[in-house]
Design a protein around this motif. Structure first.
Motif, short mmCIF file in Angstrom:
data_model
loop_
_atom_site.label_atom_id
_atom_site.label_comp_id
_atom_site.label_asym_id
_atom_site.label_seq_id
_atom_site.Cartn_x
_atom_site.Cartn_y
_atom_site.Cartn_z
N PRO A 1 0.83 -1.21 0.00
CA PRO A 1 0.00 0.00 0.00
C PRO A 1 0.86 1.26 0.00
O PRO A 1 1.69 1.46 0.89
CB PRO A 1 -0.79 -0.12 1.31
N LEU A 2 0.65 2.09 -0.99
CA LEU A 2 1.46 3.30 -1.16
C LEU A 2 0.59 4.53 -1.31
O LEU A 2 -0.56 4.46 -1.75
CB LEU A 2 2.35 3.18 -2.40
N LEU A 3 1.18 5.67 -0.95
CA LEU A 3 0.61 6.98 -1.26
C LEU A 3 1.56 7.62 -2.25
O LEU A 3 2.72 7.89 -1.91
CB LEU A 3 0.49 7.81 0.02
N LEU A 4 1.10 7.84 -3.47
CA LEU A 4 1.94 8.35 -4.55
C LEU A 4 1.83 9.86 -4.64
O LEU A 4 0.73 10.43 -4.69
CB LEU A 4 1.51 7.72 -5.88
N ALA A 5 2.98 10.54 -4.65
CA ALA A 5 3.02 12.00 -4.70
C ALA A 5 2.40 12.51 -6.00
O ALA A 5 2.42 11.82 -7.02
CB ALA A 5 4.45 12.49 -4.58
N PRO A 6 1.85 13.72 -5.98
CA PRO A 6 1.25 14.29 -7.20
C PRO A 6 2.21 14.32 -8.38
O PRO A 6 1.80 14.15 -9.54
CB PRO A 6 0.85 15.71 -6.77
N SER A 7 3.49 14.52 -8.12
CA SER A 7 4.49 14.55 -9.19
C SER A 7 4.77 13.17 -9.75
O SER A 7 5.34 13.04 -10.85
CB SER A 7 5.80 15.14 -8.65
N GLY A 8 4.42 12.13 -9.00
CA GLY A 8 4.74 10.76 -9.41
C GLY A 8 6.19 10.39 -9.18
O GLY A 8 6.63 9.33 -9.60
N ASP A 9 6.94 11.27 -8.50
CA ASP A 9 8.38 11.06 -8.33
C ASP A 9 8.74 10.20 -7.14
O ASP A 9 9.87 9.72 -7.04
CB ASP A 9 9.09 12.41 -8.19
N PHE A 10 7.83 10.02 -6.18
CA PHE A 10 8.12 9.20 -5.01
C PHE A 10 6.81 8.74 -4.38
O PHE A 10 5.73 9.24 -4.71
CB PHE A 10 8.96 9.96 -3.99
N ALA A 11 6.94 7.77 -3.48
CA ALA A 11 5.77 7.23 -2.79
C ALA A 11 6.09 7.06 -1.32
O ALA A 11 7.25 7.08 -0.90
CB ALA A 11 5.34 5.90 -3.41
N ILE A 12 5.04 6.88 -0.50
CA ILE A 12 5.18 6.70 0.93
C ILE A 12 4.40 5.46 1.36
O ILE A 12 3.29 5.22 0.87
CB ILE A 12 4.65 7.92 1.70
N THR A 13 4.98 4.68 2.26
CA THR A 13 4.26 3.60 2.91
C THR A 13 4.51 3.72 4.41
O THR A 13 5.17 4.65 4.86
CB THR A 13 4.68 2.23 2.37
N ALA A 14 3.98 2.81 5.21
CA ALA A 14 4.14 2.86 6.66
C ALA A 14 4.65 1.53 7.17
O ALA A 14 4.40 0.48 6.58
CB ALA A 14 2.82 3.21 7.34
N SER A 15 5.36 1.58 8.29
CA SER A 15 5.92 0.37 8.89
C SER A 15 6.22 0.61 10.36
O SER A 15 6.66 1.69 10.74
CB SER A 15 7.21 -0.05 8.18
N SER A 16 6.00 -0.41 11.18
CA SER A 16 6.48 -0.32 12.56
C SER A 16 8.00 -0.39 12.55
O SER A 16 8.61 -0.99 11.67
CB SER A 16 5.91 -1.45 13.40
N GLY A 17 8.61 0.28 13.52
CA GLY A 17 10.06 0.33 13.59
C GLY A 17 10.58 -0.20 14.92
O GLY A 17 9.82 -0.48 15.84
N SER A 18 11.88 -0.30 15.01
CA SER A 18 12.53 -0.76 16.23
C SER A 18 12.52 0.35 17.28
O SER A 18 12.07 1.47 17.03
CB SER A 18 13.97 -1.18 15.93
N ALA A 19 13.06 0.03 18.47
CA ALA A 19 13.06 0.98 19.58
C ALA A 19 13.89 2.22 19.28
O ALA A 19 13.75 3.25 19.95
CB ALA A 19 13.58 0.31 20.85
N GLU A 20 14.76 2.18 18.27
CA GLU A 20 15.58 3.34 17.90
C GLU A 20 14.82 4.36 17.06
O GLU A 20 15.32 5.47 16.82
CB GLU A 20 16.82 2.88 17.15
N THR A 21 13.63 4.01 16.62
CA THR A 21 12.84 4.90 15.76
C THR A 21 12.59 6.24 16.45
O THR A 21 12.21 6.30 17.62
CB THR A 21 11.48 4.23 15.43
N GLY A 22 12.82 7.32 15.70
CA GLY A 22 12.54 8.65 16.22
C GLY A 22 13.67 9.29 16.99
O GLY A 22 13.53 10.43 17.45
N TYR A 23 14.79 8.60 17.13
CA TYR A 23 15.96 9.15 17.82
C TYR A 23 17.04 9.47 16.79
O TYR A 23 17.57 8.57 16.13
CB TYR A 23 16.51 8.16 18.85
N ALA A 24 17.38 10.74 16.68
CA ALA A 24 18.32 11.17 15.64
C ALA A 24 19.69 10.53 15.78
O ALA A 24 20.36 10.27 14.78
CB ALA A 24 18.45 12.69 15.66
#
Length: 222
Positions: free
Chosen positions: A83-106
């Motif tokens: 399942p993707l969300l395609l940008a209006p330009s068609g140049d890239f797409a986005i999907t979603a996923s659960s991540g590990s405990a390091e997610t969100g830490y720069a």
């Protein structure tokens, strides 16, 4: 990874907002998506199947992203059942996923929480080829909508707090398939503000469908 620069990390508010804006996104819209997904997840109880809270959060994140951005020109597509969300330009797409405990830490390097299937890994391999060579070799008759373009991952991770649950998230672009099916190498990461939820029992040990679970995970042989 050889041939690719070090990971670019956007963590401070002005840089995060500017980078998202250049992608046609906003912190506020993504936070609203995640809050709505969490609200639906919170209806689960310990009597539900253990996988249900994770499945609901993942599925609703995809749905609410689509509902938010389709009215402004984005497109909902699912090549090879990813399942993707395609940008209006068609140049890239986005999907979603659960991540590990390091997610969100720069300062840390996250991975996807679970191994991915073949269809998802092909998209990550396409990212790698695009970043290295600027093109992806595909057979025209086998190319679906959304193939041969970069795919960003909205990674999220729930953790327990004294008051309830804290949700960490980031929008990141993988540049390699990693090992054992988990994606752990990133070209660019956009760290989103965490969100605290209070007043209900957190479900942080559940599993989720996480697009591609029905595929057979692949591993690159050395």
């Amino acid at each position: 990874m050889e041939g690719l620069a070090m990971t670019v990390v956007h963590a401070e508010s002005p840089r995060v907002r500017d980078r998202l804006a250049r992608l046609g996104l906003s912190v506020e819209a993504i936070e609203d998506v995640l809050r709505r997904a969490e609200a639906e997840r919170s209806f689960c109880t310990p009597l539900d199947p253990v996988s249900l809270p994770g499945n609901i959060f993942w599925g609703r994140t995809i749905r609410f992203l689509r509902e938010t951005y389709k009215p402004v020109g984005w497109t909902s597509i699912s090549p090879s059942n990813v399942p993707l969300l395609l940008a209006p330009s068609g140049d890239f797409a986005i999907t979603a996923s659960s991540g590990s405990a390091e997610t969100g830490y720069a300062a840390l390097t996250p991975s996807t929480r679970y191994p991915k299937g073949n269809a998802v890994m092909k998209r990550v391999e396409a990212n790698r080829q695009l970043l290295l060579f600027g093109e992806v070799e595909t057979e025209p008759e086998q190319q679906d909508a959304g193939d041969g373009i970069p795919t960003w991952f909205l990674l999220y991770h729930h953790s327990k707090t004294d008051q309830g649950t804290r949700l960490h998230a980031e929008l990141s672009l993988p540049n390699d398939t990693g090992s054992r099916g988990k994606i752990s190498s990133w070209y660019e990461r956009i760290i989103l503000p965490w969100i605290d939820f209070e007043g209900f029992t957190p479900f942080v040990d559940d599993v989720d469908d996480d697009q591609g679970a029905i595929d057979i995970p692949i591993e690159r042989l050395s």
